[in-house]
Design an enzyme around this catalytic site. Sequence first.
Site, PDB file in Angstrom:
ATOM      1  N   LYS A   1       0.864  -1.191   0.000  1.00 29.59           N
ATOM      2  CA  LYS A   1       0.000   0.000   0.000  1.00 29.59           C
ATOM      3  C   LYS A   1       0.890   1.228   0.000  1.00 29.59           C
ATOM      4  O   LYS A   1       2.049   1.153   0.417  1.00 29.59           O
ATOM      5  CB  LYS A   1      -0.863   0.011   1.268  1.00 29.59           C
ATOM      6  CG  LYS A   1      -2.113   0.828   1.137  1.00 29.59           C
ATOM      7  CD  LYS A   1      -3.229   0.010   0.524  1.00 29.59           C
ATOM      8  CE  LYS A   1      -4.489   0.798   0.317  1.00 29.59           C
ATOM      9  NZ  LYS A   1      -5.623  -0.093   0.027  1.00 29.59           N
TER      10      LYS A   1
ATOM     11  N   ASP B   1      -6.978   4.393  -4.324  1.00 29.11           N
ATOM     12  CA  ASP B   1      -7.626   4.246  -3.015  1.00 29.11           C
ATOM     13  C   ASP B   1      -8.260   5.617  -2.774  1.00 29.11           C
ATOM     14  O   ASP B   1      -8.533   6.346  -3.738  1.00 29.11           O
ATOM     15  CB  ASP B   1      -6.590   3.856  -1.937  1.00 29.11           C
ATOM     16  CG  ASP B   1      -7.231   3.328  -0.654  1.00 29.11           C
ATOM     17  OD1 ASP B   1      -7.629   2.153  -0.625  1.00 29.11           O
ATOM     18  OD2 ASP B   1      -7.352   4.096   0.332  1.00 29.11           O
TER      19      ASP B   1
END
Length: 446
Positions: free
Chosen positions: A127, A167
């Site tokens: 991430k 995201d």
Amino acid sequence: MTDDPLANVFDDVVRRNPGEPEFHQAVSEVLTSIGPVLAKHPELARQRTIERICEPERQIIFRVPWVDDRGEIRINRGFRVEFNSALGPYKGGLRFHPSVNSGIVKFLGFEQTFKNALTGMPLGGGKGGADFDPKGRSDDEIMRFCQSLMTELYRHIGHYTDVPAGDIGVGTREIGYLFGQYKRITNRYESGALTGKGVDWGGALVRTEATGYGLALFAQEMLRVRNEALEGKTCVVSGSGNVAIYAIEKIHQLGGRVVACSDSTGYVHDPEGIDLDLLKSVKLDQRARMELYAAERGLVHASNNGSIWEIPCDVAFPCATQNELTLADARVLVDNGVSAVAEGANMPTSPDAIDLLMDAGVAFGPGKAANAGGVATSALEMQQNASRDAWSFEHTEARLTAIMKSIHDTCYAASEKYAKPGNYVAGANIVGFLRVSRAMVALGLI
Ligand code: GLU
């Protein structure tokens, strides 16, 4: 040190990652689930797989300098945490939000590792993002920021190495600027290096809708186990970004009615059902606030006055951000007779709220299972890129539907085997842990 090895693992994580409460929370949730698995598989404990999983393989933190429209120099901090590559290249989104820091990126990367394992696709976990606030920034500013971020990030990513996507704060527009800069620096049209691309330049149909669609499909499966369905159900969806919007679309297709959604400025209660075309126009086309939606519909905009979860509903879908659904919210939901809660965001429900919901017999779908449709469709995008193919909407949606059903059924089966039937938190953590651990053991000490 205590006699409980998992408590010792947790203490170690807290000691080694100070000031990162979200990461501690994500680790704690997994540790409380895997005791029965380690009892059955002592070889995984001996190999210290859980200790290794809690330590990211690599963490990159870098400066992102850029120039705003007034000519002022701005500095942000960029992150990429490459958590685990036992099952495939690191895979996970980039988040642009002022709250982004090491702890947030680590919690997201840790969750992603389990989520990606659950999809059954060859994906590791990672991430990234930046503490950049895209709100109010012009298109040119967004482009310059993305170009600067990629000028460092490009050396760490690639279709066999690490594959970022979107995201919060990162959608097709941002992926376009990031991909353009990657292509320019590397002189390669390497489609598989990023997912969430536009459909005209290597993106996959259904990727935009996938997280929200998959979420509604997962909720439908949870309800099916209880001989119920979304049809006729009143639903509340928090958020109004990509996940929330397409969750609403699929819930409506399945016959449910979504009566409220929100953004950071507050929520709107629309008892007749959210007008999806208007919501898309306000949030996606105009990038405006919920106030505009409320004004257009002649409704009151509750500007963070109370909580969206006070609106009575049968099924709740937290799709905004971490820890948005608190213990007090869970109490109200239970008092109002909620039958299921499915997480569209990552870790939106606080641990005490999850306990309360599950103790009250509410079907609870944790994000790492319920929102895995997005990353699963990213894997389908990578497949199409690798074979230079483009699938139809119908074919891709059918694949997504099958994947969500399989995630549901696998988690349910693990909950029956190791915990209480229908405890999807335990089921998801256990399946994810077993898949990642077994691969790690097979690959030698990594
Ligand atoms: N950010 C999304 C998630 O939380 C998608 C990640 C991806 O497609 O790589 O799963």
